[in-house]
Design an enzyme around this catalytic site. Sequence first.
Site, PDB file in Angstrom:
ATOM      1  N   ARG A   1       0.866  -1.190   0.000  1.00 46.70           N
ATOM      2  CA  ARG A   1       0.000   0.000   0.000  1.00 46.70           C
ATOM      3  C   ARG A   1       0.895   1.229   0.000  1.00 46.70           C
ATOM      4  NH1 ARG A   1      -3.269  -2.607   4.797  1.00 46.70           N
ATOM      5  NH2 ARG A   1      -3.961  -4.480   3.738  1.00 46.70           N
TER       6      ARG A   1
ATOM      7  N   HIS B   1     -10.255  -8.936   1.035  1.00 47.84           N
ATOM      8  CA  HIS B   1      -9.755  -7.999   2.046  1.00 47.84           C
ATOM      9  C   HIS B   1     -10.128  -6.557   1.684  1.00 47.84           C
ATOM     10  CE1 HIS B   1      -6.831  -8.662   5.462  1.00 47.84           C
ATOM     11  NE2 HIS B   1      -6.927  -7.340   5.518  1.00 47.84           N
TER      12      HIS B   1
ATOM     13  N   SER C   1     -16.302  -7.352   0.973  1.00 54.39           N
ATOM     14  CA  SER C   1     -15.517  -6.569   0.015  1.00 54.39           C
ATOM     15  C   SER C   1     -16.403  -5.766  -0.933  1.00 54.39           C
ATOM     16  CB  SER C   1     -14.529  -7.438  -0.778  1.00 54.39           C
ATOM     17  OG  SER C   1     -13.604  -8.049   0.113  1.00 54.39           O
TER      18      SER C   1
ATOM     19  N   GLY D   1     -16.478  -3.698   6.222  1.00 53.18           N
ATOM     20  CA  GLY D   1     -15.466  -3.037   7.049  1.00 53.18           C
ATOM     21  C   GLY D   1     -15.588  -1.525   7.009  1.00 53.18           C
TER      22      GLY D   1
END
Length: 386
Positions: free
Chosen positions: A168, A282, A314, A336
């Site tokens: 990232r 994820h 996701s 999330g």
Amino acid sequence: MSRLDHCYNIEDLRLAAMKRLPKGVFEYLDKGTEDQISLRNNRRAFEDLKLRNRVLADVSDVKMNSEIFGKPVSMPFAIAPTGIAGLCWYEGEFELAKAAAKAGVPFTLATGSNTSMEKVAKEAGGRLWFQLYMWREKELSYELVRRAADAGFEALVWTVDIGHGANREHNARNGFSTPYKMNMRSTFDVLRHPEWLVTVLGKYLATTGMPTHENYPAKYKQSITGKHKIEKLVRADKVGWADVDKLREIWPGKLIIKGILHAEDAQQALQHGVDAIVVSNHGGRNMDSADATLDVLPEIVEAVGGKTSVIVDSGIRRGSDIVKCLGLGADLVLAGRPTLYGVGVGGQAGAEKALKILRDEMKRTMAYLGKQRVSELTKEIFKPVR
Ligand SMILES: Cc1cc2nc3c(=O)[nH]c(=O)nc-3n(C[C@H](O)[C@H](O)[C@H](O)COP(=O)(O)O)c2cc1C
């Protein structure tokens, strides 16, 4: 009027969170990895899948309640584990857990959280799941598993999709790797967000000091800006299905494997007796160019043939997305970012708002489809493939 009153959907919460949080925190939360391909794939898949509107059906009693592991949930939804909630709000994980308990859905606490699992278990209430990363020193992870069992967590969610860690680049640019490095850029970023500085960082400094990874083993526990690269506490890259058996041995509760994207892996999980799998990329944060989970869900549902529960996450941003996952055969969904945006804007109240938005949207979508119960959400809600 509070900030939350101006938020009518998850995107509004996202934009409000973007204003309140330092850029480093917000991008850590919001972005995917490398070229953001998986992140876009996730949304594209939801946008491309069409639903068939039905009319003149009785929709006066739409109910979203369901079950997972034989116990009720107010809707087929649980909050996914996210390792940064504690930087979005003071003890953000605790706020999320309380919001989930109030809404009647499970909450998953991440290994990397800033609130201890014991505090969450003791004070938040509701159904609690604990997410595990396996460390190279596996015994240290087993210690965590035993702690979670002692604290009374219902399920253990072992996340297996990490490989060699994520690339990232935005985090490196923002000084937001582990340990976090304050540089000119990140210092300036924090100073430009005085409300966050006072109510989040300031509150930690005034109480327990710089936030720590509260669930890490004592010898590796250090503040998030601690000096050491935690050499020993690296995630295990030598793992296999035998490790699932080992967890089964030491974990008395429900066992969930998170990060499945291939039907063969789903079948393996089944053979190793897991109670559920999470079809997940994820949130587009690990392997770029991963399939959208919605695209692989049908083949995975078919591969497990109802012998274990199938959870999916996701990219869920609307109640209609939840309906689409259920129509393709999922038993439950995780999300999330939606509740993280919420917590970043208004703590527990913000997370509750996110859950309410998704719930209201799901109910409306079911009514458009002429369906009153979750069990009626099958393939027939979609346009037939010609
Ligand atoms: C900021 C952030 C941190 C995350 N941390 C973890 C983690 O510690 N463990 C884990 O298994 N998954 C983690 N995830 C992935 C989530 O559990 C979940 O799979 C993902 O958020 C789902 O996608 P969504 O955000 O689009 O709903 C994280 C996701 C985000 C956004």
